[in-house]
Write an enzyme that holds these catalytic residues in place. Sequence first.
Site: not given
Ligand code: PMP
Length: 409
Positions: A367, A229, A126, A206, A203
């Site tokens: 993203c 999430k 991401h 997910q 990270d």
């Molecule tokens: N890493 C991953 C794998 C994600 O899916 C996301 C959110 N789509 C993020 C980071 C960023 O998370 P946040 O916007 O809640 O900070």
Amino acid sequence: MMDIKSNIAAIRADFPILDTEVYKHPLVYLDNAATTQKPACVIRRIEEGYSRHNANVHRWVHFLSQVATEAHEAARQTVASFLNAASSSEIIFTRGTTEAVNLVAFSFGEKFVSAGNEIIVSEMEHHSNIVPWQLLCQRKGARLRVIPFDDRGDLDLSVYESLINEKTKLVAVAQVSNTLGTVNPVSEMIRTAHAHGVPVLIDGAQAVQHIKVDVRALDADFYVFSGHKIYGPAGVGVLYGKEKWLEQMPPYQGGGEMIARVSFEKTTFNELPYKFEAGTPDFIGSTALAEAIRYVENIGIENIHAYESGLLAYATQQLSQIEGLRIFGQSANKESVVSMQVDRIHPYDMGTLLDKLGIALRTGHHCAEPVMAHYGIDSTLRASFALYNTFEEVDALVAGIRKVKTLFE
Ligand code: PMP
């Protein structure tokens, strides 16, 4: 063992929003990788927090402040147990995954990264696990190295091994890809990095809502995730860090709470975890996140995983029967995400028309533009599942896609 399938009506009743109608259709919410819906216990906790326990934390003098502080610190303990951290002082509350990664990139980077060093990420990250490292590399004159994935969506571990060398300072990789659904072999990847003395940030944005995470069994140096999430509120997230790293790292932001003493001549910093928590934290959000974690633990993460795996397998099988539908991300090890394109119908058009049927999906690059670049596309249509989704909702999705397809034909 709780069988979610036979209790699905009761589980869905826990989530008030699932009753919603969209354009006169029952809501089919399949955008859970973007954010999950909240059970009533989490919503109630937020309401109770503000209506009964609201006072700033760590200012012990009056009763309400004590109640609020104890609840906030109990939430930290809940998160620590959930991740199986050695101590709650290794749990730092942040605004979310993004802020947690930025904290490490800034603070670890400040202390340990210099010109000529290297940071390793993967091609499926991401943006929030790419850009903070790029900014760090720019600041320090360091270099970002990238582990590629193959067309199925699996990381190339032999390239990974060849990328690690004496210049490597950190590896940052997603446990589960938000775009491909791949579950990366992070345990093995951490072992490989540690064999070279290199720490690893995982990270888990997910992952924590789908699979059991044990940071000590993984031996992760840093582990990050977002509250929203995992059925908790937005605006609160977690950085787990091993004490041995956090102790050595400088503060990320300056302000109240993170200090021991302040004078114009010299300021000393608070102990862990407060050194990294400048300013008033989201002390209601933290307790609501703890409530969400208890909700997940009551159902059982293994049960959630088993149920969602069934949903994913069923969705994959049903969707694959639609002519012209291509799924991006076909790893044998996948979680709860199906990224796809249908014929030449642009995902945005497909998503817009499915929305008119009450089906909420995400379209775009998620993203993760490097993932799009890998396949030479600009976007996908993404369905992502949570514990309250049903097999009937998968049927609704499949029927919806078929319907939109005939419109285009
Ligand atoms: N890493 C991953 C794998 C994600 O899916 C996301 C959110 N789509 C993020 C980071 C960023 O998370 P946040 O916007 O809640 O900070």
